[in-house]
Motif scaffolding. Structure first.
Motif, PDB file in Angstrom:
ATOM      1  N   ASP A  36      -4.605  -6.035  -3.324  1.00  0.00           N
ATOM      2  CA  ASP A  36      -5.437  -5.121  -2.554  1.00  0.00           C
ATOM      3  C   ASP A  36      -4.528  -4.327  -1.624  1.00  0.00           C
ATOM      4  OD1 ASP A  36      -7.975  -5.815  -3.571  1.00  0.00           O
ATOM      5  OD2 ASP A  36      -8.096  -7.543  -2.217  1.00  0.00           O
ATOM      6  N   VAL A  37      -5.049  -3.245  -1.102  1.00  0.00           N
ATOM      7  CA  VAL A  37      -4.304  -2.426  -0.139  1.00  0.00           C
ATOM      8  C   VAL A  37      -4.789  -2.797   1.252  1.00  0.00           C
ATOM      9  CG1 VAL A  37      -3.804  -0.071   0.630  1.00  0.00           C
ATOM     10  CG2 VAL A  37      -3.997  -0.573  -1.822  1.00  0.00           C
ATOM     11  N   TYR A  38      -3.828  -2.946   2.149  1.00  0.00           N
ATOM     12  CA  TYR A  38      -4.119  -3.322   3.523  1.00  0.00           C
ATOM     13  C   TYR A  38      -3.624  -2.248   4.472  1.00  0.00           C
ATOM     14  CZ  TYR A  38      -5.079  -7.907   1.617  1.00  0.00           C
ATOM     15  OH  TYR A  38      -5.619  -8.936   0.899  1.00  0.00           O
ATOM     16  N   GLU A  39      -4.349  -2.071   5.551  1.00  0.00           N
ATOM     17  CA  GLU A  39      -3.895  -1.203   6.614  1.00  0.00           C
ATOM     18  C   GLU A  39      -3.332  -2.099   7.714  1.00  0.00           C
ATOM     19  OE1 GLU A  39      -5.521   2.331   9.593  1.00  0.00           O
ATOM     20  OE2 GLU A  39      -6.784   1.622   7.950  1.00  0.00           O
ATOM     21  N   SER A  40      -2.211  -1.680   8.277  1.00  0.00           N
ATOM     22  CA  SER A  40      -1.591  -2.477   9.335  1.00  0.00           C
ATOM     23  C   SER A  40      -0.959  -1.570  10.375  1.00  0.00           C
ATOM     24  CB  SER A  40      -0.529  -3.408   8.749  1.00  0.00           C
ATOM     25  OG  SER A  40       0.542  -2.662   8.215  1.00  0.00           O
ATOM     26  N   GLU A  41      -0.827  -2.127  11.555  1.00  0.00           N
ATOM     27  CA  GLU A  41      -0.142  -1.414  12.627  1.00  0.00           C
ATOM     28  C   GLU A  41       1.365  -1.471  12.356  1.00  0.00           C
ATOM     29  OE1 GLU A  41      -1.575  -3.765  15.866  1.00  0.00           O
ATOM     30  OE2 GLU A  41      -3.406  -2.566  16.057  1.00  0.00           O
ATOM     31  N   ASN A  49      -0.771   3.953  11.591  1.00  0.00           N
ATOM     32  CA  ASN A  49      -0.909   2.744  10.788  1.00  0.00           C
ATOM     33  C   ASN A  49      -0.402   2.970   9.366  1.00  0.00           C
ATOM     34  OD1 ASN A  49      -2.029   1.500  12.979  1.00  0.00           O
ATOM     35  ND2 ASN A  49      -4.107   1.439  12.164  1.00  0.00           N
ATOM     36  N   PHE A  50       0.006   1.882   8.753  1.00  0.00           N
ATOM     37  CA  PHE A  50       0.522   1.878   7.387  1.00  0.00           C
ATOM     38  C   PHE A  50      -0.544   1.462   6.386  1.00  0.00           C
ATOM     39  CE2 PHE A  50       4.597   1.799   9.433  1.00  0.00           C
ATOM     40  CZ  PHE A  50       5.517   2.232   8.486  1.00  0.00           C
ATOM     41  N   TYR A  51      -0.377   1.902   5.148  1.00  0.00           N
ATOM     42  CA  TYR A  51      -0.985   1.260   3.993  1.00  0.00           C
ATOM     43  C   TYR A  51       0.115   0.403   3.396  1.00  0.00           C
ATOM     44  CZ  TYR A  51      -5.227   4.169   3.634  1.00  0.00           C
ATOM     45  OH  TYR A  51      -6.426   4.781   3.844  1.00  0.00           O
ATOM     46  N   ASN A  52      -0.242  -0.843   3.014  1.00  0.00           N
ATOM     47  CA  ASN A  52       0.713  -1.770   2.415  1.00  0.00           C
ATOM     48  C   ASN A  52       0.064  -2.502   1.255  1.00  0.00           C
ATOM     49  OD1 ASN A  52       1.367  -2.075   5.660  1.00  0.00           O
ATOM     50  ND2 ASN A  52       3.176  -1.918   4.381  1.00  0.00           N
ATOM     51  N   SER A  53       0.895  -2.857   0.282  1.00  0.00           N
ATOM     52  CA  SER A  53       0.449  -3.698  -0.825  1.00  0.00           C
ATOM     53  C   SER A  53       1.684  -4.298  -1.492  1.00  0.00           C
ATOM     54  CB  SER A  53      -0.363  -2.894  -1.847  1.00  0.00           C
ATOM     55  OG  SER A  53       0.486  -2.018  -2.562  1.00  0.00           O
ATOM     56  N   VAL A  54       1.431  -5.124  -2.508  1.00  0.00           N
ATOM     57  CA  VAL A  54       2.513  -5.683  -3.317  1.00  0.00           C
ATOM     58  C   VAL A  54       2.194  -5.444  -4.779  1.00  0.00           C
ATOM     59  CG1 VAL A  54       3.729  -7.794  -4.002  1.00  0.00           C
ATOM     60  CG2 VAL A  54       3.202  -7.386  -1.590  1.00  0.00           C
ATOM     61  N   PHE A  55       3.221  -5.028  -5.497  1.00  0.00           N
ATOM     62  CA  PHE A  55       3.163  -4.700  -6.923  1.00  0.00           C
ATOM     63  C   PHE A  55       4.049  -5.708  -7.650  1.00  0.00           C
ATOM     64  CE2 PHE A  55       4.828  -2.359 -10.595  1.00  0.00           C
ATOM     65  CZ  PHE A  55       3.746  -1.626 -11.042  1.00  0.00           C
ATOM     66  N   TRP A 155      -5.942  -5.287   7.808  1.00  0.00           N
ATOM     67  CA  TRP A 155      -7.272  -5.377   7.238  1.00  0.00           C
ATOM     68  C   TRP A 155      -7.266  -4.648   5.901  1.00  0.00           C
ATOM     69  CZ3 TRP A 155      -5.582  -3.316  11.697  1.00  0.00           C
ATOM     70  CH2 TRP A 155      -5.585  -1.926  11.818  1.00  0.00           C
ATOM     71  N   LYS A 156      -8.108  -5.176   5.013  1.00  0.00           N
ATOM     72  CA  LYS A 156      -8.221  -4.620   3.673  1.00  0.00           C
ATOM     73  C   LYS A 156      -8.927  -3.266   3.735  1.00  0.00           C
ATOM     74  CE  LYS A 156      -9.362  -7.715   0.737  1.00  0.00           C
ATOM     75  NZ  LYS A 156     -10.088  -8.640  -0.162  1.00  0.00           N
ATOM     76  N   VAL A 157      -8.456  -2.325   2.912  1.00  0.00           N
ATOM     77  CA  VAL A 157      -9.103  -1.011   2.830  1.00  0.00           C
ATOM     78  C   VAL A 157      -9.543  -0.757   1.395  1.00  0.00           C
ATOM     79  CG1 VAL A 157      -7.824  -0.006   4.774  1.00  0.00           C
ATOM     80  CG2 VAL A 157      -6.907   0.208   2.484  1.00  0.00           C
ATOM     81  N   GLU A 158     -10.584   0.035   1.254  1.00  0.00           N
ATOM     82  CA  GLU A 158     -11.029   0.441  -0.073  1.00  0.00           C
ATOM     83  C   GLU A 158     -10.013   1.408  -0.655  1.00  0.00           C
ATOM     84  OE1 GLU A 158     -13.618  -0.721  -1.845  1.00  0.00           O
ATOM     85  OE2 GLU A 158     -13.900  -2.114  -0.174  1.00  0.00           O
TER      86      GLU A 158
END
Length: 162
Positions: A36-41, A49-55, A155-158
């Motif tokens: 999932d994609v997460y938003e973080s400070e 804020n960042f969008y973060n994920s793992v591939f 937190w998770k983002v759509e």
């Protein structure tokens, strides 16, 4: 074939750069798993804020070739070699694991920030809970369960690719 985990992050025009970075990874590695994609400070500096994920994927590319490819994808998305470590990013692609390899060049493996940053550890635990950290000697799920840094919020983002 090596089992590879790559973190993805962006906080400059993040929706566009994140999507373009993810699409580029998918074009090179069509057999993949994506968290999932997460938003973080931001950590270590003030900014958006960042969008973060793992591939995660498998590849027969040498580690050095994979590093070159990821740097090219970053450059294609406006990243410059002069960018400071703790600063805004159009796109940040970091190899977290390349199988169970431990090294400092051409990339630090395993990536030190895995155990320090929720924005890496939580999405990694989502897609690879049973993967054993080659230095820690325990699973990613165990590391996430023991993680204790309440200052880092995410937190998770759509999010969906078109």
């Amino acid at each position: 074939m090596a089992h590879v985990f790559i973190s993805i992050g962006s906080n400059v025009d993040r929706d566009r750069h994140f999507r373009q970075g993810l699409a580029a990874l998918i074009s090179h590695f069509p057999d993949y798993v994506h968290s999932d994609v997460y938003e973080s400070e931001p950590v270590g500096f003030s900014g958006r804020n960042f969008y973060n994920s793992v591939f995660a994927t498998h590849t027969d590319m040498a580690l050095s070739d994979l590093c070159v490819l990821l740097k090219q994808i970053e450059r294609d998305n406006g990243r410059t070699p002069q960018d400071k470590k703790f600063s805004p990013r159009t796109l940040d692609l970091d190899i977290l694991f390349y199988d169970d390899m431990i090294c400092d060049t051409p990339a630090q493996l395993p990536r030190d920030e895995i155990t320090k940053n929720a924005f890496v550890l939580r999405p990694l635990a989502e897609i690879a809970p049973e993967f054993i950290h080659p230095v820690q000697g325990c699973s990613i799920a165990d590391i996430w369960q023991a993680y204790d840094n309440h200052t880092q919020k995410l937190w998770k983002v759509e999010f969906s690719l078109p």
